[in-house]
Every structure is written in structure tokens, then in C-alpha cells.
Write a protein that holds these residues in place. Structure first.
Motif, PDB file in Angstrom:
ATOM      1  N   GLY A   1      52.488  23.866  43.062  1.00 45.80           N
ATOM      2  CA  GLY A   1      51.301  24.435  43.793  1.00 45.80           C
ATOM      3  C   GLY A   1      51.291  25.787  43.695  1.00 45.80           C
ATOM      4  N   THR A   2      52.192  26.521  43.557  1.00 45.70           N
ATOM      5  CA  THR A   2      52.065  28.095  43.564  1.00 45.70           C
ATOM      6  C   THR A   2      51.349  28.283  41.906  1.00 45.70           C
ATOM      7  N   LEU A   3      51.898  27.613  40.963  1.00 42.22           N
ATOM      8  CA  LEU A   3      51.286  27.602  39.551  1.00 42.22           C
ATOM      9  C   LEU A   3      49.981  27.436  39.736  1.00 42.22           C
ATOM     10  N   SER A   4      49.497  26.514  40.266  1.00 44.17           N
ATOM     11  CA  SER A   4      48.164  26.017  40.377  1.00 44.17           C
ATOM     12  C   SER A   4      47.187  27.167  40.890  1.00 44.17           C
ATOM     13  N   THR A   5      47.816  27.607  41.964  1.00 41.49           N
ATOM     14  CA  THR A   5      46.835  28.825  42.751  1.00 41.49           C
ATOM     15  C   THR A   5      46.587  29.784  41.669  1.00 41.49           C
ATOM     16  N   ILE A   6      47.923  30.331  41.124  1.00 37.90           N
ATOM     17  CA  ILE A   6      47.715  31.329  40.091  1.00 37.90           C
ATOM     18  C   ILE A   6      46.822  31.106  39.047  1.00 37.90           C
ATOM     19  N   TRP A   7      46.667  29.937  38.526  1.00 38.37           N
ATOM     20  CA  TRP A   7      45.596  29.504  37.428  1.00 38.37           C
ATOM     21  C   TRP A   7      44.289  29.567  37.970  1.00 38.37           C
ATOM     22  N   SER A   8      44.104  29.016  39.194  1.00 34.79           N
ATOM     23  CA  SER A   8      42.819  29.255  39.646  1.00 34.79           C
ATOM     24  C   SER A   8      42.201  30.651  39.886  1.00 34.79           C
ATOM     25  N   ALA A   9      42.990  31.487  40.229  1.00 37.34           N
ATOM     26  CA  ALA A   9      42.860  32.800  40.528  1.00 37.34           C
ATOM     27  C   ALA A   9      42.362  33.605  39.050  1.00 37.34           C
ATOM     28  N   GLN A  10      43.400  33.135  37.851  1.00 36.37           N
ATOM     29  CA  GLN A  10      43.183  33.606  36.584  1.00 36.37           C
ATOM     30  C   GLN A  10      41.882  33.229  36.062  1.00 36.37           C
ATOM     31  N   LYS A  11      41.558  31.868  36.242  1.00 35.56           N
ATOM     32  CA  LYS A  11      40.313  31.379  35.908  1.00 35.56           C
ATOM     33  C   LYS A  11      38.921  31.967  36.675  1.00 35.56           C
ATOM     34  N   ALA A  12      39.170  32.479  37.587  1.00 38.37           N
ATOM     35  CA  ALA A  12      38.141  33.234  38.653  1.00 38.37           C
ATOM     36  C   ALA A  12      37.332  32.014  39.351  1.00 38.37           C
ATOM     37  N   SER A  13      38.348  30.967  39.892  1.00 32.99           N
ATOM     38  CA  SER A  13      37.563  29.893  40.599  1.00 32.99           C
ATOM     39  C   SER A  13      38.222  29.725  41.880  1.00 32.99           C
ATOM     40  N   VAL A  14      38.374  30.965  42.504  1.00 31.74           N
ATOM     41  CA  VAL A  14      38.908  30.905  44.006  1.00 31.74           C
ATOM     42  C   VAL A  14      37.552  30.443  44.738  1.00 31.74           C
ATOM     43  N   PRO A  15      37.630  29.653  45.746  1.00 27.67           N
ATOM     44  CA  PRO A  15      36.575  29.345  46.799  1.00 27.67           C
ATOM     45  C   PRO A  15      35.828  30.609  47.296  1.00 27.67           C
ATOM     46  N   PHE A  16      34.721  30.409  47.560  1.00 21.24           N
ATOM     47  CA  PHE A  16      33.961  31.760  47.900  1.00 21.24           C
ATOM     48  C   PHE A  16      34.210  32.289  49.106  1.00 21.24           C
ATOM     49  N   PHE A  17      34.735  31.479  50.121  1.00 25.30           N
ATOM     50  CA  PHE A  17      34.964  31.722  51.522  1.00 25.30           C
ATOM     51  C   PHE A  17      36.511  32.294  51.645  1.00 25.30           C
ATOM     52  N   PHE A  18      37.177  32.416  50.748  1.00 27.37           N
ATOM     53  CA  PHE A  18      38.611  33.279  50.933  1.00 27.37           C
ATOM     54  C   PHE A  18      38.392  34.361  50.235  1.00 27.37           C
TER      55      PHE A  18
END
Length: 259
Positions: A97-114
Motif C-alpha cells: 500500500g505504501t509503495l503504491s502510494t509512492i508510485w501514484s505520486a511519481q506518476k502524477a496520478s494523485v486524485p485532484f481532490f487531495f
């Protein structure tokens, strides 16, 4: 005279609440991710890392339903054996779960509402809280009052992603974090109401779970907006596409603009 037939309930009366609550939580998870798949937002063409994350977390949902059902039905021997599997599973969920969060941030795919920095902090804290409450439940595994309540509270800590997929983001916009939090605490609050009505008092396990979720929200709302979170985000996304996304600024929603 015909013999009287008695029907034994599937779940013991005192444990029925935990079984029903667990099944509802599982249905929310399955429904949320199935909805995204039906809308074409999620795809089987995703990367291997995404599939590993999905299999691990949806596998947990299946294991969770199995465990609450076994416990409520009184099949405690198998329930306890599978409990040790659940502990190892939870540890894997913290890591993935932690790694997936890091990868999402690195791909610039964080949901816009956060806020991106908020997202990088929130998800790991959620899975760590989940694992901590689950560990407490294992420590209290012979206490039939503490154990199931801590399990429900632990599960509530990781309901954010499913609730976030079901709540109407276009209407809530940047209030989504608060809306998701309300959905998460609804489960321990329901347990508190049930305890008060049934026993005349609220078991302290619910208070522990509720306070833990409140602290999670407080950390996300304060530390997640701080320069510290911004610095953590910057170090996480350095040298990746996420580096172009400011950590402490909301991104514009991906909605079509009126011409």
C-alpha cells in the motif's frame, strides 16, 4: 405428533452485528472497484504493480469476510488458524500500500481532490493504523468483546479508497477528505450506538478505534498541509513526472470545460 423443528441461526445473536457490518464493508469495497471497472476508469491493462496491489487488497476483503463469518458462526478453531494468515497479509498490505502510494505520486496520478503531499502521507498512515488495530485485535483474540470491535475499527481505517470511489467528487470537490472521513467513522459510531442500545454503555474498543481515526484525520489535515509533508513529497517524486506537480497545491479537476 410431529417433532418440533428448531432453526439454528447462522450467526450467534451477539455476533450478528459484527458479521453484518463486515459484509457491508466488503460489499462497499467490491461495489466501488467494480463501478470503476464498469466505467472504464480501472483497466486490466494496468501494470503488474497495480494488479499485485488489487489482488492483495481484494484478497484481504475476501479473507476479512471469511473471518468475520467464521467468528460469528462459532467456527473458532478455523477462525484462529486463519488469523495468523491475516497478520502476515496485513504486513504485506502495509508494504504494498505504501509503495503504491509512492508510485501514484511519481506518476502524477494523485486524485485532484487531495493535496499531493497530503495523499503521500495519508495512505501510508491509514494502512499502518489498520495494521496496528489488527495487531491489537490479535493480542486480544481470546476476548470476545475487544477482538471483533478492533477488527471492525481496523477495517474502517482502510475504507477510504472505496468510499472515495463512490462519493460524488464533482459535487464535493475539495471537501472529499472530510466526506471520506465521515464514511470511515460511521462504522465505529454504529457500533457505539448498538452497544448503548443493547448494553447501556459503549465498549472502550470503539472509543479507541474512533480516537485513532480522529487522530488520522487530524494528522492528514494538519501535517499533510505542512512544509514537512511538502518536503517528503518532493523527495518521493524527485526525478519523476510527479516532480512537475506542486505538493501543496490542489490540481484542477479533470472535468470538461465549457466552450
Amino acid at each position: 405428533m410431529a417433532p418440533m423443528i428448531t432453526h439454528r441461526p447462522v450467526f450467534a445473536p451477539d455476533a450478528r452485528f459484527f458479521a453484518i457490518t463486515g459484509i457491508v464493508m466488503a460489499l462497499i469495497n467490491v461495489g466501488a472497484f467494480s463501478f470503476f471497472a464498469a466505467m472504464g476508469i480501472s483497466s486490466f491493462r494496468a501494470t503488474i504493480a497495480v494488479h499485485v496491489h488489487a489482488i492483495l487488497f481484494m484478497g484481504w476483503v475476501l479473507l476479512f469476510v471469511c473471518q468475520v463469518s467464521l467468528g460469528a458462526a462459532g467456527s473458532l478453531a478455523l477462525h484462529r488458524k486463519l488469523g495468523w494468515l491475516a497478520v502476515g497479509w496485513a504486513l504485506a498490505m502495509v508494504i504494498v500500500g505504501t509503495l503504491s502510494t509512492i508510485w501514484s505520486a511519481q506518476k502524477a496520478s494523485v486524485p485532484f481532490f487531495f493535496l499531493p503531499a497530503q495523499f503521500v502521507l495519508m495512505n501510508p498512515l491509514s494502512v499502518v493504523l489498520f495494521a496496528a488495530l489488527l495487531s491489537g485485535a490479535v493480542a486480544k483474540r481470546r476476548d470476545r468483546a475487544w477482538h471483533p470491535r478492533l477488527i471492525i475499527c481496523g477495517m474502517a481505517a482502510i475504507m477510504g479508497p472505496s468510499l472515495g470511489r463512490l462519493l460524488p467528487a464533482p459535487l464535493l470537490m475539495y471537501s472529499m477528505l472530510t466526506a471520506v472521513f465521515i464514511g470511515m467513522v460511521a462504522f465505529p459510531i454504529a457500533g457505539m450506538i448498538r452497544d448503548k442500545l443493547r448494553y447501556g454503555h459503549v465498549h472502550p474498543a470503539w472509543w479507541l478505534g474512533l480516537v485513532s481515526l480522529l487522530l488520522l484525520q487530524l494528522a492528514t489535515e494538519t501535517l499533510g498541509r505542512s512544509a514537512v509533508a511538502g518536503a517528503i513529497y518532493s523527495s518521493v517524486v524527485a526525478g519523476t513526472p510527479g516532480e512537475r506537480v506542486p505538493g501543496l497545491i490542489y490540481q484542477p479537476p479533470p472535468f470538461p470545460k465549457a466552450s
